[in-house]
Design an enzyme around this catalytic site. Structure first.
Site, mmCIF file in Angstrom:
data_model
loop_
_atom_site.group_PDB
_atom_site.id
_atom_site.type_symbol
_atom_site.label_atom_id
_atom_site.label_comp_id
_atom_site.label_asym_id
_atom_site.label_seq_id
_atom_site.Cartn_x
_atom_site.Cartn_y
_atom_site.Cartn_z
ATOM 1 N NE ARG A 60 -43.610 -8.148 -22.518
ATOM 2 C CZ ARG A 60 -44.204 -7.282 -23.346
ATOM 3 N NH1 ARG A 60 -45.443 -7.445 -23.724
ATOM 4 N NH2 ARG A 60 -43.542 -6.217 -23.769
ATOM 5 C CE1 TYR A 113 -51.540 -22.950 -3.184
ATOM 6 C CE2 TYR A 113 -51.647 -21.292 -4.899
ATOM 7 C CZ TYR A 113 -50.966 -21.909 -3.871
ATOM 8 O OH TYR A 113 -49.710 -21.478 -3.540
ATOM 9 C CG ASP A 185 -56.861 -24.877 -10.781
ATOM 10 O OD1 ASP A 185 -56.241 -25.843 -11.260
ATOM 11 O OD2 ASP A 185 -56.336 -24.030 -10.035
ATOM 12 C CE LYS A 210 -48.819 -26.899 -7.573
ATOM 13 N NZ LYS A 210 -47.713 -26.277 -6.863
HETATM 14 N N1 LCS Z 1 -54.052 -24.049 -8.730
HETATM 15 C C1 LCS Z 1 -53.913 -25.103 -7.911
HETATM 16 C C2 LCS Z 1 -55.000 -26.114 -7.805
HETATM 17 C C3 LCS Z 1 -52.758 -25.219 -7.129
HETATM 18 O O1 LCS Z 1 -52.651 -26.271 -6.318
HETATM 19 C C4 LCS Z 1 -51.753 -24.230 -7.233
HETATM 20 C C5 LCS Z 1 -50.515 -24.286 -6.413
HETATM 21 C C6 LCS Z 1 -51.947 -23.151 -8.110
HETATM 22 C C7 LCS Z 1 -53.098 -23.101 -8.851
HETATM 23 C C8 LCS Z 1 -50.905 -22.083 -8.287
HETATM 24 O O2 LCS Z 1 -49.856 -22.584 -9.035
HETATM 25 P P1 LCS Z 1 -48.320 -22.074 -8.938
HETATM 26 O O3 LCS Z 1 -48.334 -20.611 -9.139
HETATM 27 O O4 LCS Z 1 -47.825 -22.443 -7.588
HETATM 28 O O5 LCS Z 1 -47.672 -22.811 -10.050
HETATM 29 N N2 LCS Z 1 -50.612 -25.182 -5.340
HETATM 30 C C9 LCS Z 1 -49.724 -25.379 -4.415
HETATM 31 C C10 LCS Z 1 -49.911 -26.260 -3.328
HETATM 32 O O6 LCS Z 1 -50.935 -26.879 -3.078
HETATM 33 N N3 LCS Z 1 -48.810 -26.310 -2.627
HETATM 34 O O7 LCS Z 1 -47.865 -25.424 -3.077
HETATM 35 C C11 LCS Z 1 -48.391 -24.769 -4.265
#
Ligand code: LCS
Length: 395
Positions: A60, A113, A185, A210
């Site tokens: 951790r 998001y 972001d 992503k």
């Molecule tokens: N920031 C952005 C711009 C995102 O699109 C997402 C997830 C996150 C943060 C959060 O990331 P995660 O915890 O899911 O790794 N976006 C998603 C979307 O547009 N569709 O499903 C998840």
């Protein structure tokens, strides 16, 4: 820190963060699948805990496989250092926990998001935190919202799912003048297409789930800081709250990262063709893609990004009903949330990724009921267009 000689992004994507290990000379990094590391002596254990000696203690707190990924990401974003997190949301919440004290205020992009804003409105409100989520593409609007307790300016550009852009350099100027921390972001662009720290941002976050991982098989996140001071603060919060990454997860993300430029270039080439094709179709009412000259911030894209990427949002003349029929009739494009993988995904943000945002706020943020989001993948573009065409014909 790695010794960073300036190499081109394509080279860094392949080589940064790891050099054959001195023990076995493995070209691929070993997966240190361990929760803990043995001390040579009681004295050495104490020295490691006291920070007098450098080394690994407990996963951790740090792990060589995770460190390899972190060093690669720090290099690609040109930051001081990076922190790998369990998910993109762990990166978002760590940033909020680190920089928003009780009763603090933040300003964010309205089309974040969904959960990145809902977590403030439903969780951080319990600690008196407040926020204005606004159209950050209008810089003058940001300045109007700055108050004595404003600490954070949190922008997403391109924004999910509207594809609106925010001027990072202008925000950095504003943040400096008002003593705010500017967090970007950078998930939609990836470090291959945009480097916010070079434009003056303080902290960059990614959902590694992503483009960086790119194969729709791992969830992960990252935080990259401009300075040692910001990094130390974020590291302390992340280690205590525990949203850290696992070594196997880090290895998978690093494996995915190594082809980032190839995937992004191919998907972008496909997206340029699909966006232009969509714009030419009589069933399509509007297309938002920063690579089209019709995009209101096409010039800003050329200024702050190396390319428009592969995310497209669009609406049909038949509105919501027609959109649902389209996404129910595609055969090659997959109806799923998430984005940035090698396969093309299609979804309806108002009822899916952004369902947690109240209806009135969604409307204000431009997340309209007719908006369809397409994450263009690396398939043959002719097959993708043929699939969208047969689905359009069914509406
Ligand atoms: N920031 C952005 C711009 C995102 O699109 C997402 C997830 C996150 C943060 C959060 O990331 P995660 O915890 O899911 O790794 N976006 C998603 C979307 O547009 N569709 O499903 C998840």
């Amino acid at each position: 820190m790695e010794n960073r000689t300036k190499r081109r992004p394509e080279t860094e994507i392949i080589h940064s963060g790891y050099h054959p290990d001195p023990f076995a000379r493995s070209v691929s990094p070993p997966i240190y699948q361990t929760s803990t590391f043995a001390f040579e002596s009681a004295e050495q254990g104490a020295a490691l805990f006291a920070g007098k000696e450098k080394g690994f203690i407990y996963t951790r707190l740090g792990n060589p496989t995770i460190l390899a990924l972190e060093q690669a990401l720090a290099t690609l974003e040109n930051g001081y250092a990076a922190l790998a997190t369990a998910s993109g949301m762990a990166a978002v919440s760590t940033v909020y926990l680190a920089f928003l004290e009780k009763d603090a205020h933040m300003i964010g992009t309205a089309a974040l998001y969904g959960p990145s804003r809902t977590i403030i409105e439903t969780e951080f409100v319990r600690y008196g935190v407040s926020a204005d989520f606004i159209d950050t593409s209008r810089i003058e609007e940001i300045e109007k919202r700055i108050k004595g307790n404003t600490r954070l300016l949190f922008i997403e550009t391109p924004a999910n799912p509207t594809m609106a852009l925010t001027d990072i350099k202008a925000c950095a100027g504003l943040a400096r003048r008002h003593n705010l921390i500017l967090v970007v972001d950078n998930t939609f662009a990836s470090p291959f297409l945009q480097n916010p720290l070079e434009l003056g941002a303080d902290v960059v976050i990614h959902s590694l789930t992503k483009f960086i991982n790119g194969h729709s098989d791992v969830v992960g996140g990252a935080i990259i800081s401009r300075s040692e001071q910001l990094h130390n603060r974020l590291q302390k919060v992340l280690r205590m709250h525990g949203g850290t990454m696992d070594p196997h997860q880090a290895w998978l993300v690093l494996r995915g990262l190594r082809t980032l430029h190839l995937r992004v270039e191919k998907a972008q080439e496909n997206a340029r063709k699909i966006a232009a094709w969509l714009e030419s179709r009589p069933e399509v009412a509007w297309v938002n893609y920063p690579g089209l000259s019709s995009h209101p911030q096409h010039r800003l894209m050329e200024k702050q990004m190396r390319g428009p990427g592969s995310m497209i949002s669009f609406g049909l003349n038949g509105g919501y009903e027609a959109g649902l029929r389209l996404i129910n009739n595609v055969k090659l494009c997959t109806l799923a949330v998430s984005l940035g993988g090698i396969e093309t995904l299609i979804q309806h943000p108002a009822s899916m990724t952004h369902a947690s945002v109240p209806a009135e706020e969604k409307e204000k943020a431009g997340i309209t009921d007719d908006l369809i989001r397409l994450s263009v993948g690396c398939e043959a573009v002719e097959d993708l267009i043929a699939d969208l065409e047969q689905a359009l014909e069914k509406i």
